[in-house]
Design an enzyme around this catalytic site. Structure first.
Site, short mmCIF file in Angstrom:
data_model
loop_
_atom_site.label_atom_id
_atom_site.label_comp_id
_atom_site.label_asym_id
_atom_site.label_seq_id
_atom_site.Cartn_x
_atom_site.Cartn_y
_atom_site.Cartn_z
CG HIS A 1 -13.74 24.12 15.92
ND1 HIS A 1 -13.01 24.26 17.08
CD2 HIS A 1 -13.20 23.04 15.28
CE1 HIS A 1 -12.07 23.33 17.14
NE2 HIS A 1 -12.16 22.58 16.05
CB THR B 1 -5.54 27.40 21.11
OG1 THR B 1 -6.06 26.07 21.19
CG2 THR B 1 -4.21 27.39 20.40
CB VAL C 1 -17.99 29.52 16.71
CG1 VAL C 1 -17.39 28.13 16.55
CG2 VAL C 1 -18.45 29.75 18.15
C1 BJW Z 1 -5.20 33.47 26.79
C2 BJW Z 1 -5.89 34.60 27.16
C3 BJW Z 1 -5.37 35.82 26.70
C4 BJW Z 1 -6.96 32.95 27.99
N1 BJW Z 1 -4.29 35.82 25.93
N2 BJW Z 1 -4.12 33.49 26.04
C5 BJW Z 1 -8.18 11.41 21.99
C6 BJW Z 1 -7.01 11.90 21.44
C7 BJW Z 1 -7.04 12.78 20.38
C8 BJW Z 1 -8.24 13.22 19.85
C9 BJW Z 1 -9.40 12.73 20.39
C10 BJW Z 1 -9.37 11.84 21.44
N3 BJW Z 1 -10.65 11.56 21.78
C11 BJW Z 1 -11.48 12.26 20.96
C12 BJW Z 1 -10.74 12.97 20.10
C13 BJW Z 1 -11.21 13.88 19.04
C14 BJW Z 1 -11.74 15.18 19.59
C15 BJW Z 1 -10.72 15.79 20.55
O1 BJW Z 1 -9.78 16.43 20.15
N4 BJW Z 1 -10.91 15.60 21.83
C16 BJW Z 1 -9.93 16.06 22.84
C17 BJW Z 1 -10.62 17.04 23.80
C18 BJW Z 1 -9.39 14.87 23.53
N5 BJW Z 1 -11.92 16.02 18.44
C19 BJW Z 1 -13.05 15.99 17.72
O2 BJW Z 1 -13.99 15.28 18.02
C20 BJW Z 1 -13.06 16.81 16.46
N6 BJW Z 1 -13.48 16.04 15.35
C21 BJW Z 1 -12.79 14.97 14.94
O3 BJW Z 1 -11.78 14.58 15.49
O4 BJW Z 1 -13.33 14.38 13.83
C22 BJW Z 1 -12.87 13.07 13.49
C23 BJW Z 1 -13.81 12.08 14.11
C24 BJW Z 1 -15.07 11.92 13.56
C25 BJW Z 1 -15.92 10.96 14.09
C26 BJW Z 1 -15.54 10.22 15.19
C27 BJW Z 1 -14.29 10.44 15.77
C28 BJW Z 1 -13.42 11.38 15.21
C29 BJW Z 1 -14.05 17.96 16.59
C30 BJW Z 1 -13.65 18.94 17.63
C31 BJW Z 1 -14.72 20.02 17.75
C32 BJW Z 1 -14.45 20.99 18.89
N7 BJW Z 1 -15.57 21.80 19.08
C33 BJW Z 1 -15.55 22.86 20.06
C34 BJW Z 1 -16.95 23.50 20.16
C35 BJW Z 1 -17.20 24.35 18.93
C36 BJW Z 1 -18.54 24.99 18.97
C37 BJW Z 1 -18.71 25.97 20.09
O5 BJW Z 1 -17.96 26.96 20.19
O6 BJW Z 1 -19.60 25.75 20.88
O7 BJW Z 1 -14.57 23.84 19.70
S1 BJW Z 1 -14.98 22.31 21.68
C38 BJW Z 1 -14.11 23.80 22.05
O8 BJW Z 1 -12.67 23.50 22.15
C39 BJW Z 1 -14.27 24.69 20.82
C40 BJW Z 1 -12.89 25.29 20.69
O9 BJW Z 1 -12.70 25.79 19.39
C41 BJW Z 1 -11.99 24.13 21.05
C42 BJW Z 1 -10.61 24.52 21.46
O10 BJW Z 1 -10.63 25.33 22.58
P1 BJW Z 1 -9.57 26.53 22.72
O11 BJW Z 1 -9.84 27.56 21.71
O12 BJW Z 1 -8.21 25.97 22.76
O13 BJW Z 1 -10.02 27.16 24.12
P2 BJW Z 1 -9.54 26.77 25.61
O14 BJW Z 1 -10.51 27.38 26.54
O15 BJW Z 1 -9.30 25.31 25.75
O16 BJW Z 1 -8.11 27.47 25.76
C43 BJW Z 1 -7.96 28.87 25.81
C44 BJW Z 1 -6.49 29.17 26.09
O17 BJW Z 1 -6.31 30.57 26.02
C45 BJW Z 1 -6.03 28.73 27.49
O18 BJW Z 1 -4.81 28.02 27.37
C46 BJW Z 1 -5.82 30.06 28.24
O19 BJW Z 1 -4.72 30.02 29.15
C47 BJW Z 1 -5.52 31.00 27.12
N8 BJW Z 1 -5.89 32.39 27.36
N9 BJW Z 1 -6.97 34.23 27.97
C48 BJW Z 1 -3.68 34.62 25.65
N10 BJW Z 1 -5.98 36.99 27.04
#
Ligand code: BJW
Ligand code: ZN
Length: 250
Positions: A118, A188, A102
């Protein structure tokens, strides 16, 4: 750290490339990731703050987190990973950049047509009248900003857990993932859905799927290739290899 000759050949001949980025791509700019050691803010997990119920329960706390992150994101600049993706876009006929971030850094680096799954932390809106209100910050008393029109709570225009992603944006991302020749998932943890379904959609339709990350993830066992290392080192090296075929590892 090395990548395959096959990756460079596939990228070199690809008609369409889709890239999914996560917080790791901005880490080298100084933006904390969500789930790394640097990810915790005041010991809260992102799942505890990034949802609507927490916002209603404690809007001041959630805004304090966003104010801190907005400040960090404004102060940092794009890094070589962002710049390499701008270059890669110029090298392939069809290119779709999908980001979970974001922080606006892809757009600031010069990428175009970015699909922000997001939302974007620079935008905000009123939860009652839905009016957009970007110029917000915590006031001196540390209180959540209020709508100038109706007094409602202002929230960041980002997607929280339990909320739907912007439907058009996600549909375009799904289409790009399902129609590309090469899919790259970079920086990610691939645990948050539905974003994490995109590389799987690409695999299902026969794309060559590559992951670039500092560590193995849930996706690693499913992709054709995992390249371990920093996005800001590997992506520029891949772009360099595309310019000089034959030199495919660093
Ligand atoms: C490097 C590095 C370098 C470091 N080089 N690499 C059970 C099963 C499946 C799904 C679900 C479930 N229970 C609930 C759900 C749904 C839920 C979900 O997925 N939950 C899981 C956690 C289980 N999803 C949702 O709720 C989504 N909506 C949805 O499903 O709608 C349908 C629905 C509607 C109504 C009811 C129910 C369902 C919405 C998800 C929204 C996520 N939002 C956030 C916050 C955004 C705002 C903000 O920024 O504040 O998005 S959460 C956060 O996680 C953010 C990120 O975009 C997202 C992903 O994180 P990301 O980018 O992967 O970061 P990290 O930190 O996890 O990883 C970084 C990686 O980089 C690491 O691996 C490091 O090793 C690596 N790294 N330095 C290369 N230099
Ligand atoms: Zn309002």
């Amino acid at each position: 750290m090395s990548f395959s000759k096959r990756l460079i050949e596939n990228l070199g001949s690809a008609r369409s490339v889709c890239v999914l980025t996560g917080a790791g791509v901005s880490a080298e700019s100084g933006v904390p990731t969500f789930r790394g050691d640097d990810g915790l803010w005041k010991k809260f997990k992102p799942e505890e703050l990034a949802n609507f119920d927490s916002f209603i329960r404690n809007p001041d706390l959630v805004w304090e987190w966003y104010s801190y992150r907005k400040k960090v994101m404004k102060e940092v600049v794009p890094n070589p990973a962002h710049t390499a993706l701008v270059e890669l876009q110029k090298l392939v006929p069809e290119f779709t950049l999908v980001t979970q971030n974001v922080d606006n850094l892809h757009i600031r680096a010069g990428s175009t047509g970015v699909l922000e799954l997001h939302g974007n932390i620079e935008r905000s809106y009123c939860i009652d009248c839905k009016e957009r209100e970007d110029d917000v910050s915590l006031d001196a008393s540390g209180k959540v900003p209020r709508c100038r029109r109706c007094g409602g709570l202002i929230r960041p225009d980002v997607v929280w857990f339990g909320e739907f992603l912007p439907p058009d944006t996600f549909a375009r991302a799904e289409w790009a993932a399902g129609h590309c020749d090469v899919f790259i998932s970079v920086g990610t943890s691939a645990v948050v859905y539905p974003a994490a379904s995109l590389p799987l959609a690409a695999l299902n339709t026969g794309a060559y799927v590559v992951e670039i990350n500092q560590e193995y993830t849930d996706l690693s066992s499913r992709v054709h290739e995992t390249i371990l290392g920093k996005a800001g080192v590997i992506l520029p090296a891949i772009v360099q290899a595309l310019h000089t075929p034959g030199n495919h590892s660093v």
